[in-house]
Write a protein that holds these residues in place. Structure first.
Motif, PDB file in Angstrom:
ATOM      1  N   TYR A 141       0.404  -1.777   0.148  1.00  0.00           N
ATOM      2  CA  TYR A 141       0.183   0.260   0.010  1.00  0.00           C
ATOM      3  C   TYR A 141       0.878   1.486  -0.127  1.00  0.00           C
ATOM      4  N   LEU A 142       2.075   1.015   0.201  1.00  0.00           N
ATOM      5  CA  LEU A 142       2.932   1.652  -0.083  1.00  0.00           C
ATOM      6  C   LEU A 142       4.222   1.492  -0.649  1.00  0.00           C
ATOM      7  N   GLY A 143       5.838   2.554  -0.729  1.00  0.00           N
ATOM      8  CA  GLY A 143       6.750   1.947  -1.234  1.00  0.00           C
ATOM      9  C   GLY A 143       7.538   2.817  -1.332  1.00  0.00           C
ATOM     10  N   PHE A 144       8.996   2.679  -0.661  1.00  0.00           N
ATOM     11  CA  PHE A 144       9.258   3.023   0.105  1.00  0.00           C
ATOM     12  C   PHE A 144      10.934   3.730  -1.145  1.00  0.00           C
ATOM     13  N   THR A 145      10.723   5.115  -0.986  1.00  0.00           N
ATOM     14  CA  THR A 145      10.924   6.233  -2.147  1.00  0.00           C
ATOM     15  C   THR A 145      13.210   5.951  -2.164  1.00  0.00           C
ATOM     16  N   THR A 204     -10.918  -6.125  -1.883  1.00  0.00           N
ATOM     17  CA  THR A 204     -11.819  -5.414  -2.001  1.00  0.00           C
ATOM     18  C   THR A 204     -11.369  -3.676  -2.368  1.00  0.00           C
ATOM     19  N   VAL A 205     -12.042  -2.304  -2.224  1.00  0.00           N
ATOM     20  CA  VAL A 205     -11.628  -1.484  -2.576  1.00  0.00           C
ATOM     21  C   VAL A 205     -12.836  -0.203  -1.490  1.00  0.00           C
ATOM     22  N   ASN A 206     -11.167  -0.053  -1.412  1.00  0.00           N
ATOM     23  CA  ASN A 206     -11.726   1.330  -0.584  1.00  0.00           C
ATOM     24  C   ASN A 206     -11.314   2.722  -0.922  1.00  0.00           C
ATOM     25  N   ASP A 207     -11.859   3.607  -0.268  1.00  0.00           N
ATOM     26  CA  ASP A 207     -11.755   4.936  -1.127  1.00  0.00           C
ATOM     27  C   ASP A 207     -10.700   5.848   0.101  1.00  0.00           C
ATOM     28  N   ASP A 209      -9.697   9.214   0.583  1.00  0.00           N
ATOM     29  CA  ASP A 209      -9.838  10.760   0.063  1.00  0.00           C
ATOM     30  C   ASP A 209      -9.675  10.641  -2.095  1.00  0.00           C
ATOM     31  N   GLY A 210     -10.309  10.089  -2.389  1.00  0.00           N
ATOM     32  CA  GLY A 210     -10.841  10.407  -3.840  1.00  0.00           C
ATOM     33  C   GLY A 210     -10.039   9.118  -4.152  1.00  0.00           C
ATOM     34  N   GLU A 211      -9.353   8.207  -3.821  1.00  0.00           N
ATOM     35  CA  GLU A 211      -8.661   7.436  -4.093  1.00  0.00           C
ATOM     36  C   GLU A 211      -8.558   6.457  -4.146  1.00  0.00           C
ATOM     37  N   PRO A 212      -9.108   5.538  -5.177  1.00  0.00           N
ATOM     38  CA  PRO A 212      -9.006   4.259  -5.100  1.00  0.00           C
ATOM     39  C   PRO A 212      -8.121   3.582  -4.559  1.00  0.00           C
ATOM     40  N   ILE A 213      -8.203   2.310  -3.590  1.00  0.00           N
ATOM     41  CA  ILE A 213      -7.241   1.630  -3.289  1.00  0.00           C
ATOM     42  C   ILE A 213      -7.138   0.271  -2.589  1.00  0.00           C
ATOM     43  N   LEU A 214      -7.112  -0.623  -3.098  1.00  0.00           N
ATOM     44  CA  LEU A 214      -7.378  -1.922  -3.252  1.00  0.00           C
ATOM     45  C   LEU A 214      -6.931  -2.638  -1.740  1.00  0.00           C
ATOM     46  N   ILE A 215      -7.765  -3.438  -1.402  1.00  0.00           N
ATOM     47  CA  ILE A 215      -7.235  -3.853   0.156  1.00  0.00           C
ATOM     48  C   ILE A 215      -7.267  -5.354  -0.077  1.00  0.00           C
ATOM     49  N   ASP A 216      -6.387  -6.863   0.147  1.00  0.00           N
ATOM     50  CA  ASP A 216      -6.394  -7.707   0.056  1.00  0.00           C
ATOM     51  C   ASP A 216      -6.763  -8.158   1.496  1.00  0.00           C
TER      52      ASP A 216
END
Length: 278
Positions: A141-145, A204-207, A209-216
């Motif tokens: 759900y995030l990447g490391f810079t 599932t797909v969550n919202d 702040d207006g951006e869809p995020i997929l949850i495993d």
């Protein structure tokens, strides 16, 4: 184990499976649910006469810089000795810090330092068990810079340096690629000879702040997009034993078996396609 589909064995289905003995290629259990001598653990051992097993750990914390907890490792090793499963696996993640367990599979930066940690822990695990283990790609759900390599590159190096197998979770590929805006085809470059298993699950797909995020969340049937990706993966890498995972909003056992049958058909179809192409 033949390249066919099995199901995750969850506690609400244990009595029904023990009584009805439904046909399925194998059963997978989460190691941490059966480390103590309980009636459920005894029932699992009795099922060995009828089923092939896969043991999937969730708490070895292979990304922990402090190494694997020796007590936990010993209990997992004892379970593996008793069940003699066809496959043993855990995740590319960490969940322990300062002796405290976090109830999650937390992500790693993909750096040389993290690679050294994971390889060292995987080798320790394989030495203790006396067998190859497989490492599962996470859902991210995030990447490391400061990552210096991609996830597929990192996994490939873990397998090359440690001799472990790779458990390719196709739903996790889809979730990670969508969330981090990556190309799913990058995972098709993984070394085919290192891939030992596939996992399939729902998300599932969550919202956000207006951006869809997929949850495993492993709480629904496999989506059409993941089935399509699965066929592409099998055509590229080959047929492997495949698991249907379902952990939340658990359905009737018949639903799991139906999903496994669909996976069987997909494995056969992709195999036939690869044979014709050859």
């Amino acid at each position: 184990m033949s390249p066919a589909a099995g199901i995750g064995l969850r506690a609400p289905h244990l009595a029904e499976i023990a009584r009805e003995k439904p046909a399925t290629a194998f059963l997978e259990i989460h190691a941490e649910n059966y480390l103590s001598p309980t009636p459920a653990a005894e029932a699992i051992e009795r099922l060995r006469a009828d089923y092939t097993f896969s043991v999937h750990a969730v708490g070895l914390s292979l990304g922990s810089a402090a190494g694997i907890d020796e007590v936990h490792l010993g209990r997992v090793a004892d379970l593996v000795r008793r069940l003699q499963p066809a496959y043993v696996s855990d995740h590319l993640s960490w969940s322990v810090i300062g002796g405290r367990y976090v109830n999650d599979l937390l992500p790693l930066p993909y750096t040389e330092e993290a690679l050294d940690v994971v390889v060292r822990n995987v080798q320790r695990l394989q030495d203790r068990l006396g067998r190859q283990v497989s490492i599962e790609n996470p859902s991210c759900y995030l990447g490391f810079t400061h990552s210096t390599m991609s996830e597929p590159e990192f996994l490939s190096e873990v397998a090359r340096r440690s001799g472990c197998g790779l458990l390719l979770d196709v739903n996790n590929i889809h979730v990670t690629a969508r969330n981090l805006r990556l190309d799913v085809r990058d995972w098709l470059t993984l070394p085919a000879d290192a891939v030992t298993q596939y996992h399939l699950a729902g998300h599932t797909v969550n919202d956000a702040d207006g951006e869809p995020i997929l949850i495993d969340d492993h709480g629904s049937r496999v989506t059409d997009a993941v089935w399509t990706l699965f066929q592409e993966v099998v055509r590229r890498i080959g047929q492997r034993p495949t698991l249907i995972e379902w952990d939340t909003d658990l359905p009737a056992l018949s639903v799991l078996l139906d999903e496994a049958q669909r996976a069987d058909r997909a494995l056969l179809a992709a195999g036939d396609h690869a044979a014709r192409a050859a």
